[in-house]
Motif scaffolding. Sequence first.
Motif, PDB file in Angstrom:
ATOM      1  N   SER A   1      -8.749   2.090   6.035  1.00 47.22           N
ATOM      2  CA  SER A   1      -9.858   1.367   6.481  1.00 47.22           C
ATOM      3  C   SER A   1      -9.531   0.072   6.746  1.00 47.22           C
ATOM      4  O   SER A   1     -10.479  -0.967   7.243  1.00 47.22           O
ATOM      5  CB  SER A   1     -11.014   1.616   5.293  1.00 47.22           C
ATOM      6  N   GLN A   2      -8.509  -0.585   6.267  1.00 49.84           N
ATOM      7  CA  GLN A   2      -8.221  -1.903   6.524  1.00 49.84           C
ATOM      8  C   GLN A   2      -6.996  -2.219   7.509  1.00 49.84           C
ATOM      9  O   GLN A   2      -6.526  -3.371   7.807  1.00 49.84           O
ATOM     10  CB  GLN A   2      -7.560  -2.561   4.997  1.00 49.84           C
TER      11      GLN A   2
ATOM     12  N   ARG B   1     -16.052   3.086   1.203  1.00 47.64           N
ATOM     13  CA  ARG B   1     -15.364   4.579   0.910  1.00 47.64           C
ATOM     14  C   ARG B   1     -15.608   4.925  -0.529  1.00 47.64           C
ATOM     15  O   ARG B   1     -15.288   4.178  -1.348  1.00 47.64           O
ATOM     16  CB  ARG B   1     -13.990   4.653   1.597  1.00 47.64           C
TER      17      ARG B   1
ATOM     18  N   TRP C   1       0.802  -1.230   0.119  1.00 47.62           N
ATOM     19  CA  TRP C   1      -0.149  -0.006  -0.032  1.00 47.62           C
ATOM     20  C   TRP C   1       1.013   1.331  -0.075  1.00 47.62           C
ATOM     21  O   TRP C   1       0.568   2.303  -0.562  1.00 47.62           O
ATOM     22  CB  TRP C   1      -0.925   0.015   1.009  1.00 47.62           C
TER      23      TRP C   1
ATOM     24  N   GLU D   1      -6.703   6.578   2.506  1.00 47.77           N
ATOM     25  CA  GLU D   1      -7.903   6.220   3.280  1.00 47.77           C
ATOM     26  C   GLU D   1      -8.314   4.936   3.277  1.00 47.77           C
ATOM     27  O   GLU D   1      -8.793   4.442   3.975  1.00 47.77           O
ATOM     28  CB  GLU D   1      -8.991   7.445   2.730  1.00 47.77           C
ATOM     29  N   VAL D   2      -8.260   4.267   1.968  1.00 49.22           N
ATOM     30  CA  VAL D   2      -8.627   3.012   1.608  1.00 49.22           C
ATOM     31  C   VAL D   2      -7.500   1.967   2.531  1.00 49.22           C
ATOM     32  O   VAL D   2      -8.229   1.186   3.428  1.00 49.22           O
ATOM     33  CB  VAL D   2      -8.548   2.533   0.243  1.00 49.22           C
TER      34      VAL D   2
ATOM     35  N   GLN E   1     -11.236  -2.118  -3.563  1.00 47.94           N
ATOM     36  CA  GLN E   1     -11.008  -2.215  -1.865  1.00 47.94           C
ATOM     37  C   GLN E   1     -11.761  -1.007  -1.231  1.00 47.94           C
ATOM     38  O   GLN E   1     -12.395  -1.159  -0.227  1.00 47.94           O
ATOM     39  CB  GLN E   1      -9.710  -2.042  -1.515  1.00 47.94           C
ATOM     40  N   SER E   2     -12.038  -0.045  -2.175  1.00 54.37           N
ATOM     41  CA  SER E   2     -12.777   1.058  -1.422  1.00 54.37           C
ATOM     42  C   SER E   2     -14.087   0.956  -1.526  1.00 54.37           C
ATOM     43  O   SER E   2     -15.237   1.158  -0.333  1.00 54.37           O
ATOM     44  CB  SER E   2     -12.560   2.221  -2.164  1.00 54.37           C
ATOM     45  N   ARG E   3     -14.759   0.113  -2.494  1.00 52.77           N
ATOM     46  CA  ARG E   3     -16.183  -0.311  -2.401  1.00 52.77           C
ATOM     47  C   ARG E   3     -16.330  -1.390  -1.278  1.00 52.77           C
ATOM     48  O   ARG E   3     -17.423  -1.339  -0.696  1.00 52.77           O
ATOM     49  CB  ARG E   3     -16.547  -0.943  -3.700  1.00 52.77           C
ATOM     50  N   SER E   4     -15.411  -2.201  -1.041  1.00 53.45           N
ATOM     51  CA  SER E   4     -15.519  -3.138   0.050  1.00 53.45           C
ATOM     52  C   SER E   4     -15.654  -2.446   1.345  1.00 53.45           C
ATOM     53  O   SER E   4     -16.329  -2.921   2.301  1.00 53.45           O
ATOM     54  CB  SER E   4     -14.406  -4.248   0.099  1.00 53.45           C
ATOM     55  N   SER E   5     -14.911  -1.216   1.454  1.00 51.84           N
ATOM     56  CA  SER E   5     -14.836  -0.574   2.913  1.00 51.84           C
ATOM     57  C   SER E   5     -16.054   0.652   2.854  1.00 51.84           C
ATOM     58  O   SER E   5     -16.227   1.171   3.892  1.00 51.84           O
ATOM     59  CB  SER E   5     -13.617  -0.040   3.213  1.00 51.84           C
TER      60      SER E   5
END
Length: 323
Positions: free
Chosen positions: A228-229, A280, A182, A224-225, A274-278
């Motif tokens: 969130s993890q 965001r 990341w 930010e993504v 990954q943003s959709r999963s979280s």
Amino acid sequence: MRIAVIGAGAMGSLVSYLLDAGGMEVMLYERRDERIADIRENGVRLQGRMEGSREIEIKAVGEPDAPFDMMVVTTPAGDAADVIRPVSPFVHRDTSYLSLQEGSAVEELAQVVGAERTGGIIAWVSAVLTPSGTVEVEDFRSMVLGAYIGGNDDKLSLLVEVLNQETQGKAGFTGDLKKEMWHRLESATAVSALCGVTGAPPEAIHEREEVGDICREAAQECLEVAASQGLKAPSQSTVWEEAVWSKLKPPMLLALEAGRGTEVEFLSGYIVGQSRSSGRPSSVHSAMYSLIKEMESGERRPGENSLKELRRRIEEEKGMSLL
């Protein structure tokens, strides 16, 4: 340790050179006949920040060989299964695999060969294969190695020692490969996509205010993504510098210019997923992803019109995220 390096492009050639120079038994595998012929005749040659030439054995993918202790995959992300399948007979029960590829490709490799056998090399390196077959090394900041599921690994520790012999201590080990991935995504994804959209290398566009604003927004979305993890990747105050490329064009732009598919699925596409999963929003990366996909299909070309379209799509995505 016997190591197979799959792919004799810029990064595959570079890592083969470093491992061979450090005393490893290296075999390069390549699909392009002309590249195989060039290395057999002239060896692997480096110029720029790193210079030298080494004779390294190279074979076509699928040619038989004795089992390897490790395989390093350096081909473009997205074809791990296809490139590993022809060399799968040349492994043993303890063979491990390393991804030296862009973006989140290490996750693809783990799905193909199993998480417990997978590791990655996060390369903060700018290098390109020139038309003459020489690898132009613009910058070599570091290579960070780690196991996909974390923890220490004797093979990786040995590779770090070997790589450090030729890189003046610029190789290291991490116990948290995902965090390092990341960290790299934050700068590499934004810069490579913007170079793809504009059709220019970083040094030609990084001082443009509108481009800089988009780059900073994209980097912030990535942070930010990651947060969130539960991953707190360090924010980079100078994203353009952290991306490493300067005069050289990033792989995404080179692929678009050559009419090949890019690794956008493992860069902006991965961040969007990954943003959709979280839950965001990732307006900038979503716009980048859709635009690069159209460029891959030939519907659009890099340039000022595409940059204008990117700005329009970002605002559209932001509007949609507010609904």
